[in-house]
Design an enzyme around this catalytic site. Sequence first.
Site, PDB file in Angstrom:
ATOM      1  CE  LYS A 168       2.236  -4.666   9.348  1.00  0.00           C
ATOM      2  NZ  LYS A 168       0.952  -3.679   9.515  1.00  0.00           N
ATOM      3  CB  CYS A 174      -0.983  -0.127   1.214  1.00  0.00           C
ATOM      4  SG  CYS A 174      -2.222  -1.252   0.990  1.00  0.00           S
TER       5      CYS A 174
HETATM    6  N1  NAD Z   1      -3.797  -4.914   1.567  1.00  0.00           N
HETATM    7  C1  NAD Z   1      -3.982  -3.751   2.423  1.00  0.00           C
HETATM    8  O1  NAD Z   1      -3.488  -3.839   3.625  1.00  0.00           O
HETATM    9  C2  NAD Z   1      -4.942  -3.003   2.145  1.00  0.00           C
HETATM   10  C3  NAD Z   1      -5.467  -1.789   3.087  1.00  0.00           C
HETATM   11  C4  NAD Z   1      -6.179  -0.861   2.545  1.00  0.00           C
HETATM   12  C5  NAD Z   1      -6.771  -0.744   1.536  1.00  0.00           C
HETATM   13  N2  NAD Z   1      -6.216  -1.852   0.643  1.00  0.00           N
HETATM   14  C6  NAD Z   1      -6.726  -1.447  -0.842  1.00  0.00           C
HETATM   15  O2  NAD Z   1      -7.673  -2.377  -1.061  1.00  0.00           O
HETATM   16  C7  NAD Z   1      -7.631  -2.765  -2.458  1.00  0.00           C
HETATM   17  C8  NAD Z   1      -7.455  -4.501  -2.434  1.00  0.00           C
HETATM   18  O3  NAD Z   1      -6.219  -4.659  -1.802  1.00  0.00           O
HETATM   19  P1  NAD Z   1      -5.807  -6.208  -1.281  1.00  0.00           P
HETATM   20  O4  NAD Z   1      -4.550  -6.245  -0.546  1.00  0.00           O
HETATM   21  O5  NAD Z   1      -7.157  -6.674  -0.661  1.00  0.00           O
HETATM   22  O6  NAD Z   1      -5.426  -6.896  -2.835  1.00  0.00           O
HETATM   23  P2  NAD Z   1      -5.656  -8.475  -3.156  1.00  0.00           P
HETATM   24  O7  NAD Z   1      -4.994  -8.717  -4.519  1.00  0.00           O
HETATM   25  O8  NAD Z   1      -5.431  -9.076  -1.767  1.00  0.00           O
HETATM   26  O9  NAD Z   1      -7.077  -8.613  -3.248  1.00  0.00           O
HETATM   27  C9  NAD Z   1      -7.833  -8.434  -4.377  1.00  0.00           C
HETATM   28  C10 NAD Z   1      -8.794  -9.640  -4.801  1.00  0.00           C
HETATM   29  O10 NAD Z   1      -9.590  -9.261  -5.845  1.00  0.00           O
HETATM   30  C11 NAD Z   1      -9.729 -10.380  -6.633  1.00  0.00           C
HETATM   31  N3  NAD Z   1     -10.309  -9.868  -8.083  1.00  0.00           N
HETATM   32  C12 NAD Z   1      -9.795  -9.124  -9.004  1.00  0.00           C
HETATM   33  N4  NAD Z   1     -10.569  -9.355  -9.915  1.00  0.00           N
HETATM   34  C13 NAD Z   1     -11.628  -9.652  -9.767  1.00  0.00           C
HETATM   35  C14 NAD Z   1     -12.894  -9.742 -10.664  1.00  0.00           C
HETATM   36  N5  NAD Z   1     -13.200  -9.299 -11.762  1.00  0.00           N
HETATM   37  N6  NAD Z   1     -13.777 -10.362  -9.757  1.00  0.00           N
HETATM   38  C15 NAD Z   1     -13.928 -10.674  -8.478  1.00  0.00           C
HETATM   39  N7  NAD Z   1     -12.555 -10.685  -7.939  1.00  0.00           N
HETATM   40  C16 NAD Z   1     -11.533 -10.036  -8.320  1.00  0.00           C
HETATM   41  C17 NAD Z   1      -8.487 -10.893  -6.638  1.00  0.00           C
HETATM   42  O11 NAD Z   1      -8.608 -12.654  -6.988  1.00  0.00           O
HETATM   43  C18 NAD Z   1      -8.151 -10.992  -5.129  1.00  0.00           C
HETATM   44  O12 NAD Z   1      -8.464 -11.956  -4.511  1.00  0.00           O
HETATM   45  C19 NAD Z   1      -6.503  -2.115  -3.172  1.00  0.00           C
HETATM   46  O13 NAD Z   1      -7.134  -0.986  -3.672  1.00  0.00           O
HETATM   47  C20 NAD Z   1      -5.629  -1.844  -1.926  1.00  0.00           C
HETATM   48  O14 NAD Z   1      -4.957  -0.611  -2.180  1.00  0.00           O
HETATM   49  C21 NAD Z   1      -5.491  -2.706   0.655  1.00  0.00           C
END
Ligand code: NAD
Length: 500
Positions: A390, A329
Amino acid sequence: MQKSTPTPSTTPTNAERRPGPSVAMYRTTRFVDSSGRSHHADPPRSPKSRPGQICVIGGAGYVGLTTALGFAETGRRVVAVDIDEGRVAQLNRGVSPIYERGIEEMLRRNLDTGRLSFAIDPVDAIAQSDTIFIAVGTPASANGRPDLSQVICVSETIARHLRGYTVVAIRSTVPTGTTATVREILGQDHDEGVDFDLVVNPEFLREGNALEDFFYPDRLVFGTSSKFAGEWMRELYRPIISGENRWNEGKQDRELRPTPLIETNLTDAELIKHAANAFLATRVSFINEVAAICERVGADIDQVKAGLSQDPRIGESHLNPGLGFGGPCLEKDLTALVTIAEDAGVDPVVMRAVLDRNERQVVSVLSKVRGLLGPSLHGRPIAILGVAFKAHTNDVRNSLALRIAHALENDGAAVRVYDPMGMPQARNELHQTVFCSDVYEAVKGTQAILVLTEWPEFAELDFRRVRRLVDCPIVIDGRNVLDARALRSNGFQYLGIGRR
Ligand SMILES: NC(=O)c1ccc[n+]([C@@H]2O[C@H](COP(=O)([O-])OP(=O)(O)OC[C@H]3O[C@@H](n4cnc5c(N)ncnc54)[C@H](O)[C@@H]3O)[C@@H](O)[C@H]2O)c1
């Protein structure tokens, strides 16, 4: 020009089609204008309307899974949809692909009650839910701008399958202006009787603490474009906002306080998330720069940090000197904010410097290794403890520890790695590395130990035993988690970040 006369008619909404005590019965009034297009005269909303089933798209990812589990735990029916078939199958068996404290117990509990399920096909889940969270990835593209293709793709799918009134809440981190695009997509391809509200509800979870952060958030942000959608979101989050029905695992003594709520417009909510992460990154780069000064002037960062963080205007958070900010992030979001600023005609001088400082931090750890072992690392056995970005997570995305491991591999070093949780993920990234089953195996015969993730177990190691196993007693503590004095008294050469 004369307005067309509305021809009222009533249509049952999805809320009416769905059973369940929390779903209110309401009717929508429709009229047909002079061009033959159908519109809602009165949106299908009333104070009696209550959120029913939730659909989380991207529900097998870090944010999606946490959101799905959190709402299921508060008693809602949740369908988590994801295109990753392997993860969906695993989750339906009660196995989490993500390591978070307490996650599998919560997963199994909610699968057992039938409140939570995982699916690949979004069609029914979208049609049968009246709240849809978008939690797909927004990775950085080559030019640093967020790649919004996943958000756009799921918005198109949602648009095709919406039924009745639905709140579509963007949980992913998206740049300002994204909601305008999503709104336009959602406004297309509708059946009659369909209406939606768009919400930006950014996620602030910290990996390793994700569930706790869901149930005890510092604040909730609802960016909405209608009062009704704000009320809807407050109702959804009522157990969290009020402090009732919370996840209390091991936290019986926790002080319950109402969650601060920031209700604002869509653009503000989009910007809040990027600004928050940019600010946290700024603190990390700032303290790393102060640590670099400490190294040159003979000061000790632990003392300096103690003196800083006692000031309530400064506080403790994100003031741990280390490798810099990695993970999925902070760097991505800061880089995105740089591009948002540039597009808006603002020269982001501070934010560029924060990124620059971060790049230098990895270089400085590598030069410490080369400084202690000599310029050639070819064939030199080096232990890396920690590859997760982390502690308390198995996430290695954009892990700076991995970046260091790669650099050492490229220099020809014989890298040996141990991480309590991140090994399966790291295996996909490091191809010449020896993966070890525990710390003591990892350090065997090595000429330097690099501690690159702040796992508590590394601080508790038996360094007398480690001393007997290593070839050369050098420790570089990239996270300042070890007891420098104890290590030195055990005959180690110890280098931390900005530590005396
Ligand atoms: N990981 C963190 O700590 C965190 C914290 C706050 C915000 N975010 C934000 O949240 C969002 C998601 O992050 P994440 O870390 O959970 O990502 P991630 O990659 O772990 O999860 C995304 C999920 O979306 C799925 N996906 C993709 N295309 C899809 C579709 N068409 N239909 C259904 N599922 C689909 C993927 O298979 C995956 O499981 C990002 O914008 C990120 O910046 C992440």
